[in-house]
Design an enzyme around this catalytic site. Structure first.
Site, PDB file in Angstrom:
ATOM      1  N   HIS A 174     -11.389  12.047   4.449  1.00  0.00           N
ATOM      2  CA  HIS A 174     -11.075  11.684   5.831  1.00  0.00           C
ATOM      3  C   HIS A 174      -9.882  12.469   6.332  1.00  0.00           C
ATOM      4  O   HIS A 174      -9.133  13.065   5.549  1.00  0.00           O
ATOM      5  CB  HIS A 174     -10.716  10.199   5.889  1.00  0.00           C
ATOM      6  CG  HIS A 174      -9.420   9.934   5.188  1.00  0.00           C
ATOM      7  ND1 HIS A 174      -9.336   9.822   3.817  1.00  0.00           N
ATOM      8  CD2 HIS A 174      -8.145   9.854   5.656  1.00  0.00           C
ATOM      9  CE1 HIS A 174      -8.073   9.652   3.471  1.00  0.00           C
ATOM     10  NE2 HIS A 174      -7.315   9.673   4.560  1.00  0.00           N
ATOM     11  N   HIS A 230      -4.593  16.742   8.306  1.00  0.00           N
ATOM     12  CA  HIS A 230      -5.052  17.237   7.004  1.00  0.00           C
ATOM     13  C   HIS A 230      -6.034  16.268   6.387  1.00  0.00           C
ATOM     14  O   HIS A 230      -6.111  15.099   6.794  1.00  0.00           O
ATOM     15  CB  HIS A 230      -3.860  17.396   6.060  1.00  0.00           C
ATOM     16  CG  HIS A 230      -3.315  16.071   5.618  1.00  0.00           C
ATOM     17  ND1 HIS A 230      -2.390  15.371   6.357  1.00  0.00           N
ATOM     18  CD2 HIS A 230      -3.615  15.295   4.557  1.00  0.00           C
ATOM     19  CE1 HIS A 230      -2.128  14.224   5.760  1.00  0.00           C
ATOM     20  NE2 HIS A 230      -2.873  14.149   4.658  1.00  0.00           N
TER      21      HIS A 230
HETATM   22  O1  ACK Z   1      -3.571  10.073   5.592  1.00  0.00           O
HETATM   23  P1  ACK Z   1      -3.614  10.372   4.175  1.00  0.00           P
HETATM   24  O2  ACK Z   1      -4.854  10.772   3.513  1.00  0.00           O
HETATM   25  O3  ACK Z   1      -2.932   9.176   3.358  1.00  0.00           O
HETATM   26  O4  ACK Z   1      -2.504  11.464   3.861  1.00  0.00           O
HETATM   27  C1  ACK Z   1      -1.334  10.898   3.345  1.00  0.00           C
HETATM   28  C2  ACK Z   1      -0.800  11.737   2.224  1.00  0.00           C
HETATM   29  O5  ACK Z   1      -1.305  11.181   1.024  1.00  0.00           O
HETATM   30  C3  ACK Z   1       0.737  11.746   2.159  1.00  0.00           C
HETATM   31  O6  ACK Z   1       1.223  10.455   2.144  1.00  0.00           O
HETATM   32  C4  ACK Z   1      -2.072  10.025   1.294  1.00  0.00           C
HETATM   33  N1  ACK Z   1      -1.710   9.036   0.282  1.00  0.00           N
HETATM   34  C5  ACK Z   1      -0.517   8.389   0.115  1.00  0.00           C
HETATM   35  N2  ACK Z   1      -0.554   7.604  -0.969  1.00  0.00           N
HETATM   36  C6  ACK Z   1      -1.791   7.748  -1.518  1.00  0.00           C
HETATM   37  C7  ACK Z   1      -2.431   7.205  -2.658  1.00  0.00           C
HETATM   38  N3  ACK Z   1      -1.822   6.367  -3.479  1.00  0.00           N
HETATM   39  N4  ACK Z   1      -3.712   7.584  -2.900  1.00  0.00           N
HETATM   40  C8  ACK Z   1      -4.350   8.441  -2.082  1.00  0.00           C
HETATM   41  N5  ACK Z   1      -3.795   8.994  -1.000  1.00  0.00           N
HETATM   42  C9  ACK Z   1      -2.530   8.652  -0.717  1.00  0.00           C
HETATM   43  C10 ACK Z   1      -1.750   9.604   2.693  1.00  0.00           C
END
Ligand code: ACK
Length: 220
Positions: free
Chosen positions: A151, A71
Protein backbone atom coordinates in the site's frame (compact mmCIF):
# COMPACT_ATOMS: atom_id res chain seq x y z
CA UNK A 1 36.62 -6.60 6.95
CA UNK A 2 34.86 -8.78 9.48
CA UNK A 3 32.86 -5.94 11.01
CA UNK A 4 29.71 -4.98 9.20
CA UNK A 5 29.37 -1.33 10.06
CA UNK A 6 26.90 -0.45 7.37
CA UNK A 7 23.79 0.73 9.21
CA UNK A 8 20.39 -0.55 8.18
CA UNK A 9 17.72 1.98 7.25
CA UNK A 10 14.50 2.77 9.12
CA UNK A 11 12.71 1.01 6.31
CA UNK A 12 13.03 -0.10 2.69
CA UNK A 13 10.51 0.78 0.06
CA UNK A 14 9.61 2.23 -3.32
CA UNK A 15 9.58 6.03 -3.42
CA UNK A 16 7.31 7.81 -5.86
CA UNK A 17 8.75 10.27 -8.36
CA UNK A 18 7.62 13.84 -7.87
CA UNK A 19 5.33 13.65 -10.90
CA UNK A 20 3.74 10.37 -9.83
CA UNK A 21 3.29 11.62 -6.28
CA UNK A 22 1.48 14.73 -7.58
CA UNK A 23 -0.78 12.57 -9.72
CA UNK A 24 -1.68 10.22 -6.88
CA UNK A 25 -2.20 13.10 -4.46
CA UNK A 26 -4.70 14.67 -6.86
CA UNK A 27 -6.52 11.34 -7.25
CA UNK A 28 -6.68 11.02 -3.47
CA UNK A 29 -8.09 14.53 -3.03
CA UNK A 30 -10.72 13.99 -5.72
CA UNK A 31 -11.73 10.71 -4.04
CA UNK A 32 -11.96 12.23 -0.56
CA UNK A 33 -13.91 15.23 -1.83
CA UNK A 34 -16.44 13.09 -3.64
CA UNK A 35 -16.79 10.49 -0.89
CA UNK A 36 -17.29 13.15 1.79
CA UNK A 37 -20.10 14.62 -0.25
CA UNK A 38 -21.82 11.32 -1.01
CA UNK A 39 -25.16 10.77 0.70
CA UNK A 40 -24.43 7.08 1.22
CA UNK A 41 -21.24 8.03 3.05
CA UNK A 42 -22.78 10.83 5.11
CA UNK A 43 -25.33 8.28 6.34
CA UNK A 44 -22.63 5.82 7.43
CA UNK A 45 -20.21 7.86 9.51
CA UNK A 46 -20.87 6.36 12.94
CA UNK A 47 -17.55 4.48 12.82
CA UNK A 48 -15.83 7.81 12.09
CA UNK A 49 -17.18 9.15 15.38
CA UNK A 50 -19.59 11.47 13.58
CA UNK A 51 -23.33 11.95 13.30
CA UNK A 52 -25.27 11.53 10.08
CA UNK A 53 -25.26 14.88 8.32
CA UNK A 54 -26.64 16.65 5.26
CA UNK A 55 -23.48 18.70 4.98
CA UNK A 56 -20.33 17.67 3.15
CA UNK A 57 -17.81 15.92 5.38
CA UNK A 58 -14.29 17.30 5.14
CA UNK A 59 -12.28 14.11 4.75
CA UNK A 60 -9.00 15.80 3.77
CA UNK A 61 -9.13 17.53 7.17
CA UNK A 62 -10.17 14.33 8.94
CA UNK A 63 -6.99 12.62 7.69
CA UNK A 64 -4.84 15.35 9.18
CA UNK A 65 -1.58 13.38 9.26
CA UNK A 66 -0.20 13.47 5.76
CA UNK A 67 2.99 11.68 4.71
CA UNK A 68 5.91 13.86 3.61
CA UNK A 69 7.04 11.44 0.94
CA UNK A 70 4.76 9.00 -0.81
CA UNK A 71 6.15 5.49 -0.70
CA UNK A 72 5.27 1.83 -0.55
CA UNK A 73 7.08 0.17 2.36
CA UNK A 74 8.55 -3.25 1.65
CA UNK A 75 10.28 -3.91 4.98
CA UNK A 76 10.33 -1.90 8.19
CA UNK A 77 13.83 -2.63 9.54
CA UNK A 78 13.97 -0.01 12.30
CA UNK A 79 17.75 0.48 11.85
CA UNK A 80 18.25 -3.25 12.22
CA UNK A 81 16.19 -3.69 15.39
CA UNK A 82 13.11 -5.17 13.68
CA UNK A 83 13.01 -8.98 13.39
CA UNK A 84 14.28 -10.32 10.08
CA UNK A 85 16.05 -7.07 9.17
CA UNK A 86 19.50 -8.50 8.51
CA UNK A 87 18.10 -11.35 6.43
CA UNK A 88 16.07 -8.93 4.36
CA UNK A 89 18.99 -6.58 3.77
CA UNK A 90 21.07 -9.55 2.58
CA UNK A 91 18.57 -10.68 -0.05
CA UNK A 92 20.13 -10.64 -3.49
CA UNK A 93 17.11 -8.75 -4.88
CA UNK A 94 17.43 -6.07 -2.21
CA UNK A 95 21.15 -5.58 -2.83
CA UNK A 96 20.81 -5.33 -6.59
CA UNK A 97 17.66 -3.19 -6.59
CA UNK A 98 18.97 -0.31 -4.51
CA UNK A 99 18.46 2.89 -6.48
CA UNK A 100 16.68 1.10 -9.33
CA UNK A 101 13.51 2.33 -11.00
CA UNK A 102 10.27 0.33 -10.93
CA UNK A 103 6.70 0.95 -11.93
CA UNK A 104 3.92 0.17 -9.44
CA UNK A 105 0.28 -0.46 -10.27
CA UNK A 106 -2.40 1.07 -8.09
CA UNK A 107 -5.71 -0.75 -8.34
CA UNK A 108 -7.79 0.92 -5.64
CA UNK A 109 -8.06 3.76 -3.16
CA UNK A 110 -9.52 3.16 0.26
CA UNK A 111 -10.80 4.94 3.34
CA UNK A 112 -11.34 3.60 6.85
CA UNK A 113 -12.06 5.44 10.11
CA UNK A 114 -8.30 5.33 10.74
CA UNK A 115 -6.48 5.67 7.43
CA UNK A 116 -6.67 6.41 3.73
CA UNK A 117 -4.39 4.73 1.23
CA UNK A 118 -3.76 3.26 -2.18
CA UNK A 119 -3.74 -0.46 -2.85
CA UNK A 120 -0.66 -1.61 -4.75
CA UNK A 121 -0.66 -4.69 -6.97
CA UNK A 122 2.85 -6.13 -7.11
CA UNK A 123 4.23 -7.78 -10.22
CA UNK A 124 6.75 -10.63 -10.35
CA UNK A 125 9.78 -8.31 -10.16
CA UNK A 126 8.36 -6.39 -7.22
CA UNK A 127 7.41 -9.54 -5.33
CA UNK A 128 11.10 -10.48 -5.19
CA UNK A 129 11.49 -7.53 -2.80
CA UNK A 130 8.48 -8.42 -0.69
CA UNK A 131 9.27 -10.08 2.69
CA UNK A 132 7.90 -13.62 2.89
CA UNK A 133 6.24 -13.03 6.27
CA UNK A 134 4.76 -9.53 5.81
CA UNK A 135 1.16 -10.73 5.82
CA UNK A 136 1.66 -13.44 8.48
CA UNK A 137 3.32 -10.91 10.78
CA UNK A 138 0.27 -8.65 10.50
CA UNK A 139 -2.35 -11.39 10.72
CA UNK A 140 -0.88 -14.62 12.10
CA UNK A 141 -4.15 -16.54 11.99
CA UNK A 142 -4.88 -15.79 8.31
CA UNK A 143 -3.43 -17.12 5.09
CA UNK A 144 -3.35 -13.99 2.97
CA UNK A 145 -1.71 -13.80 -0.47
CA UNK A 146 1.87 -12.59 -0.64
CA UNK A 147 1.95 -8.87 -1.37
CA UNK A 148 -1.62 -8.22 -0.30
CA UNK A 149 -0.43 -5.77 2.37
CA UNK A 150 1.29 -3.57 -0.24
CA UNK A 151 0.00 0.00 0.00
CA UNK A 152 0.84 3.67 -0.11
CA UNK A 153 -0.29 5.59 2.97
CA UNK A 154 -2.11 8.77 1.91
CA UNK A 155 -3.27 9.98 5.30
CA UNK A 156 -4.07 9.05 8.88
CA UNK A 157 -6.66 10.30 11.32
CA UNK A 158 -5.55 12.12 14.46
CA UNK A 159 -3.54 9.82 16.74
CA UNK A 160 -3.17 7.00 14.20
CA UNK A 161 0.25 5.71 13.10
CA UNK A 162 0.92 5.10 9.43
CA UNK A 163 1.66 1.43 10.07
CA UNK A 164 -2.12 1.08 10.44
CA UNK A 165 -2.75 1.66 6.71
CA UNK A 166 -1.37 -1.75 5.71
CA UNK A 167 -3.31 -3.43 8.50
CA UNK A 168 -6.49 -1.69 7.36
CA UNK A 169 -5.89 -2.86 3.79
CA UNK A 170 -5.70 -6.43 5.07
CA UNK A 171 -9.16 -6.01 6.59
CA UNK A 172 -10.50 -5.48 3.05
CA UNK A 173 -8.43 -8.39 1.77
CA UNK A 174 -9.87 -10.64 4.46
CA UNK A 175 -13.39 -9.79 3.32
CA UNK A 176 -12.46 -10.44 -0.30
CA UNK A 177 -10.76 -13.73 0.57
CA UNK A 178 -14.02 -14.78 2.21
CA UNK A 179 -15.81 -14.00 -1.06
CA UNK A 180 -17.36 -10.74 0.13
CA UNK A 181 -16.93 -7.89 -2.34
CA UNK A 182 -18.80 -5.41 -0.18
CA UNK A 183 -21.95 -3.48 -0.92
CA UNK A 184 -22.00 -2.00 -4.42
CA UNK A 185 -22.33 1.77 -4.07
CA UNK A 186 -22.19 2.53 -7.76
CA UNK A 187 -19.74 4.45 -9.89
CA UNK A 188 -17.61 7.20 -8.44
CA UNK A 189 -15.05 9.14 -10.47
CA UNK A 190 -13.08 6.54 -12.44
CA UNK A 191 -14.13 3.49 -10.47
CA UNK A 192 -16.65 1.43 -8.57
CA UNK A 193 -17.28 2.22 -4.93
CA UNK A 194 -17.80 -0.59 -2.43
CA UNK A 195 -18.79 -0.42 1.20
CA UNK A 196 -17.68 -3.12 3.57
CA UNK A 197 -18.57 -3.31 7.21
CA UNK A 198 -17.30 -0.96 9.95
CA UNK A 199 -16.56 2.13 7.89
CA UNK A 200 -14.44 0.42 5.23
CA UNK A 201 -14.77 2.05 1.79
CA UNK A 202 -12.92 0.99 -1.34
CA UNK A 203 -12.85 2.57 -4.77
CA UNK A 204 -11.76 -0.02 -7.34
CA UNK A 205 -10.24 1.89 -10.23
CA UNK A 206 -11.42 1.00 -13.72
CA UNK A 207 -8.25 2.60 -15.05
CA UNK A 208 -5.33 1.50 -12.90
CA UNK A 209 -2.80 4.18 -11.94
CA UNK A 210 0.84 3.47 -12.83
CA UNK A 211 3.41 5.27 -10.72
CA UNK A 212 7.15 5.59 -11.22
CA UNK A 213 9.19 4.69 -8.17
CA UNK A 214 12.76 4.16 -6.99
CA UNK A 215 13.62 1.34 -4.58
CA UNK A 216 15.84 2.33 -1.69
CA UNK A 217 16.32 2.43 2.06
CA UNK A 218 15.08 5.41 4.05
CA UNK A 219 17.33 6.47 6.91
CA UNK A 220 15.27 9.37 8.36
O1 ACK B 1 2.83 4.13 5.82
P1 ACK B 1 3.78 3.05 6.05
O2 ACK B 1 3.78 1.85 5.22
O3 ACK B 1 3.76 2.64 7.59
O4 ACK B 1 5.24 3.66 6.04
C1 ACK B 1 5.73 3.88 7.33
C2 ACK B 1 7.17 3.48 7.42
O5 ACK B 1 7.19 2.15 7.91
C3 ACK B 1 7.99 4.36 8.38
O6 ACK B 1 7.37 4.44 9.61
C4 ACK B 1 5.88 1.70 8.18
N1 ACK B 1 5.94 0.97 9.45
C5 ACK B 1 6.20 1.46 10.70
N2 ACK B 1 6.23 0.47 11.60
C6 ACK B 1 6.00 -0.68 10.92
C7 ACK B 1 5.93 -2.05 11.29
N3 ACK B 1 6.11 -2.45 12.54
N4 ACK B 1 5.67 -2.95 10.32
C8 ACK B 1 5.48 -2.57 9.04
N5 ACK B 1 5.55 -1.30 8.63
C9 ACK B 1 5.80 -0.37 9.55
C10 ACK B 1 5.00 2.91 8.23
Amino acid sequence: GTLDLEPLPLYYGWFLSRKSADLLWKAKLAFLERLGNLKAFRKRVKDFGMEETKRKINLPDYFSHRPNILHCTTKFTNYGKAPGSEQYAKLEAVKTSNGKAFSLTITALFVTPRTTGARVQLGEQELLLWPADAEKEAMPSENLPKGSRAHITLGCAEGVESKQTGLDLLEFVKFQQAGTEGEDMGELLDGMLHYFDKGLWMLSLSKKIEVKVIFSGFYG
